[in-house]
Design a protein around this motif. Structure first.
Motif, short mmCIF file in Angstrom:
data_model
loop_
_atom_site.label_atom_id
_atom_site.label_comp_id
_atom_site.label_asym_id
_atom_site.label_seq_id
_atom_site.Cartn_x
_atom_site.Cartn_y
_atom_site.Cartn_z
N PHE A 193 10.09 -4.31 -15.43
CA PHE A 193 9.15 -4.99 -14.53
C PHE A 193 9.79 -6.31 -14.10
N THR A 194 9.65 -6.64 -12.80
CA THR A 194 10.35 -7.83 -12.29
C THR A 194 9.37 -8.88 -11.77
N PHE A 195 9.87 -10.10 -11.68
CA PHE A 195 9.15 -11.22 -11.05
C PHE A 195 10.20 -11.95 -10.22
N PRO A 196 9.98 -12.10 -8.89
CA PRO A 196 11.04 -12.61 -8.01
C PRO A 196 11.20 -14.13 -8.06
N ASN A 197 12.23 -14.59 -7.35
CA ASN A 197 12.51 -16.03 -7.33
C ASN A 197 11.88 -16.67 -6.09
N ASP A 200 0.83 -1.22 0.00
CA ASP A 200 0.00 0.00 0.00
C ASP A 200 0.86 1.26 0.00
N LYS A 201 2.08 1.18 0.58
CA LYS A 201 2.95 2.36 0.63
C LYS A 201 3.54 2.72 -0.74
N THR A 202 3.67 1.72 -1.61
CA THR A 202 4.38 1.95 -2.87
C THR A 202 3.50 1.86 -4.11
N VAL A 203 2.29 1.33 -3.96
CA VAL A 203 1.42 1.23 -5.13
C VAL A 203 1.04 2.63 -5.63
N ILE A 204 1.01 3.59 -4.71
CA ILE A 204 0.63 4.95 -5.11
C ILE A 204 1.77 5.65 -5.87
N LYS A 205 2.95 5.03 -5.91
CA LYS A 205 4.07 5.61 -6.66
C LYS A 205 4.05 5.19 -8.13
N THR A 206 3.27 4.15 -8.45
CA THR A 206 3.40 3.56 -9.78
C THR A 206 2.95 4.51 -10.90
N ARG A 207 1.76 5.07 -10.77
CA ARG A 207 1.27 5.95 -11.85
C ARG A 207 2.17 7.18 -12.02
N PRO A 208 2.56 7.87 -10.92
CA PRO A 208 3.48 9.00 -11.11
C PRO A 208 4.81 8.58 -11.76
N VAL A 252 23.73 -5.47 -15.25
CA VAL A 252 23.25 -4.20 -14.72
C VAL A 252 22.38 -3.53 -15.79
N PHE A 253 21.17 -3.13 -15.40
CA PHE A 253 20.27 -2.42 -16.31
C PHE A 253 20.06 -1.00 -15.79
N ASP A 254 20.19 -0.01 -16.66
CA ASP A 254 19.74 1.35 -16.30
C ASP A 254 18.21 1.33 -16.33
N TYR A 255 17.61 2.13 -15.46
CA TYR A 255 16.15 2.19 -15.54
C TYR A 255 15.63 3.62 -15.48
N ALA A 256 14.55 3.84 -16.23
CA ALA A 256 13.82 5.11 -16.13
C ALA A 256 12.63 4.91 -15.20
N MET A 257 12.17 3.65 -15.12
CA MET A 257 11.13 3.25 -14.17
C MET A 257 11.39 1.79 -13.84
N LEU A 258 11.26 1.45 -12.55
CA LEU A 258 11.46 0.06 -12.14
C LEU A 258 10.31 -0.36 -11.24
N HIS A 259 9.52 -1.33 -11.72
CA HIS A 259 8.42 -1.87 -10.90
C HIS A 259 8.91 -3.18 -10.28
N VAL A 260 8.98 -3.17 -8.93
CA VAL A 260 9.57 -4.30 -8.21
C VAL A 260 8.48 -5.18 -7.60
N VAL A 261 8.58 -6.47 -7.83
CA VAL A 261 7.75 -7.43 -7.10
C VAL A 261 8.69 -8.16 -6.13
N PRO A 262 8.43 -8.06 -4.83
CA PRO A 262 9.39 -8.59 -3.86
C PRO A 262 9.32 -10.11 -3.74
N PRO A 263 10.42 -10.74 -3.29
CA PRO A 263 10.31 -12.15 -2.90
C PRO A 263 9.32 -12.25 -1.73
N MET A 264 8.61 -13.34 -1.64
CA MET A 264 7.61 -13.49 -0.57
C MET A 264 7.81 -14.81 0.16
#
Ligand code: FAD
Length: 458
Positions: free
Chosen positions: A199-203, A179-187, A292-304
């Motif tokens: 966009f990432t998918f964790p291991n 909830d703290k970071t979902v509001i950062k996605t659109r901006p 190493v990737f440069d990013y202009a936007m990085l959407h992270v999905v954390p390991p769970m």
């Protein structure tokens, strides 16, 4: 006083130490304990007794509490849950995409839990199933006849070097999973002018395995429609070796990523974020090579993982998941313990849709166990669903079972992108969630599926 207020809410009221209900007060063994502060040692804990205790007030726990409060009556069911807010997490894809507001996904916990149950506003920290007891962070010892584990998954951003701190300093870093970071996605999306949009998918197993790419399709569409697509590379770096686990939908998604010129890198696992240089480090899971990737936007999905409180308990397997018989949801070792939802070892995709189907099974089987009857009849078939948002008005409605076999409700090809299915995802499912699922009235689409297929479907 404040710490007492956050510790215990019973049947919708905030009760102080002296106001413990008769049942709990009778059982209290240390009347000299003056406060419920987190430092209260377990040996001086307040003891409470319930017919049924639910740990976790999310999707599965809330539904379980409603179903059994109705059956057992006031004061017999307790929910241990630390959060003030209950979120409808599936909406976060649309919140991140700028199509819904965060507060549309939220309800106060005391509004969604049943009035007839006692809400112990605290975290479970220890389980002693041999003595039918759960211990809480603020020093409660809660005894039960029957226990339901519904603690969901823990987000482990800290396993990625640089996170979660980097979220605070880098506006181009975002994550729909919190909830703290979902509001950062659109901006973050709107701020992109050129470069890599990653966009990432964790291991690790995650909830809603489609969500990491749903936000990618929304972002790609936004970049295209705002004239920035030519200057950007949309990249999906996934730890998996396939784009989706079910062949029928993987084929449809592969076509979409090709048509939209999205670069997919399999077996790429995010291990570090360097916000000062706008760099993301990925490890190839087979070759161990780091890129190493440069990013202009990085959407992270954390390991769970499951919440830490479960890890050392006798309830879980070596990976930390509550071990239940996958068809019945009854614990493999403790017959008075049941599990529902993401924290279980049920081998199906972890979604609210799966939880819905599991609620009907829990209702029947837990009631049978309470009445001393044998568990019998139709059991859980592994049904789960993932509405794959592919644009701001289309969805591929993936529905399948734990063998990866499609189990579709409608007699049409659900691997096709459809506007009607987006309407289900964005407008109908949220209503079903708040008014039916978490109240224990929606047990999945099995009956509709049978009717739609004239009785020919499972
Ligand atoms: C971005 C995103 C998109 C998604 N999209 C979809 C979708 O489109 N369709 C779909 O069906 N599903 C979707 N999901 C998945 C769905 O939200 C979850 O699978 C579902 O909520 C799981 O329910 P649960 O009861 O197992 O866990 P949760 O609903 O997560 O509830 C777990 C509860 O346990 C509590 N808890 C944790 N630790 C403790 C503790 N120590 N003591 C007491 N309580 C504790 C937590 O505070 C929480 O309230 C999505 C999820 C996300 C994040």
């Amino acid at each position: 006083m404040a710490s007492r207020k956050v510790s215990l809410v019973l049947t919708g009221r905030v009760l102080m130490c002296q106001q413990l209900p008769a049942q709990a007060a009778r059982a209290a063994v240390a009347p000299h304990v003056a406060s419920f502060s987190s430092s209260a040692p377990l040996e001086t804990a307040k003891k409470m007794n319930y017919k049924m205790v639910v740990v976790g007030g999310g999707t599965g726990g809330c539904a379980a509490a409603h179903m059994f409060s109705r059956k057992l009556g006031k004061g017999n069911v307790a929910v241990i849950e630390p959060a003030d807010t209950h979120y409808y997490q599936p909406l976060w894809t649309l919140v991140g995409g700028g199509l819904r507001k965060l507060d549309q996904s939220a309800q106060p916990m005391n509004k969604v839990l049943p009035g007839a149950c006692d809400w112990i506003k605290d975290s479970a920290v220890q389980f002693d199933p041999d003595n039918n007891t759960v211990f809480t962070k603020h020093g409660y010892e809660v005894k039960y006849d029957f226990l339901v584990c519904a603690m969901g998954l823990q987000l482990n951003y800290h396993l990625i070097k640089g996170l979660p701190e980097a979220f605070d300093v880098d506006p181009s870093l975002c994550s729909n999973y919190w909830d703290k970071t979902v509001i950062k996605t659109r901006p973050a999306m709107e701020a992109v002018t050129e470069g890599n949009v990653i966009f990432t998918f964790p291991n690790s197993p995650i909830k809603c395995a489609g969500a990491p790419q749903k936000i990618m399709y929304l972002t790609e569409e936004y970049l295209r429609q705002s004239g920035k697509r030519d200057k950007t590379n949309v990249i999906y770096n996934t730890s998996l070796g396939v784009v989706f686990g079910v062949k029928k939908y993987a084929e449809a998604l592969t076509k979409i990523v090709q048509e939209r010129n999205i670069q997919v890198n399999f077996r790429h696992n995010l291990i570090e974020v360097r916000p000062d240089k706008k760099e993301a480090v990925f490890e190839h899971l087979d070759t161990k090579e780091q890129k190493v990737f440069d990013y202009a936007m990085l959407h992270v999905v954390p390991p769970m993982s499951t919440p830490e409180a479960l890890w050392n308990s006798p309830l879980v397997n070596e990976s930390g998941y509550v071990t239940v018989k996958r068809e019945t949801l009854q614990h493999t070792k403790y017959p008075n313990v049941f599990g529902i939802g993401d924290n279980t070892d049920i081998p199906t995709a972890k979604t609210a849709a799966a939880v819905a189907s599991q609620t009907g099974i829990l209702k029947k089987n837990l009631a049978a166990a309470m009445n001393g009857h044998e568990i019998a009849g139709k059991q859980y078939d592994g049904y789960t669903s993932c509405p794959l948002v592919t644009s701001k008005n289309t969805v591929i409605m993936a529905e399948f079972d734990w063998d990866g076999q499609p189990l579709e409700t409608f007699p049409i090809n659900q691997a096709k992108e459809r506007r009607t299915m987006f309407h289900f995802k964005a407008d109908i499912f949220p209503q079903m969630y708040w008014h039916m699922l978490i109240k224990g009235y929606w047990h999945g689409p099995g009956l509709f599926r049978k009717a739609m297929h004239l009785g020919m479907s499972r």
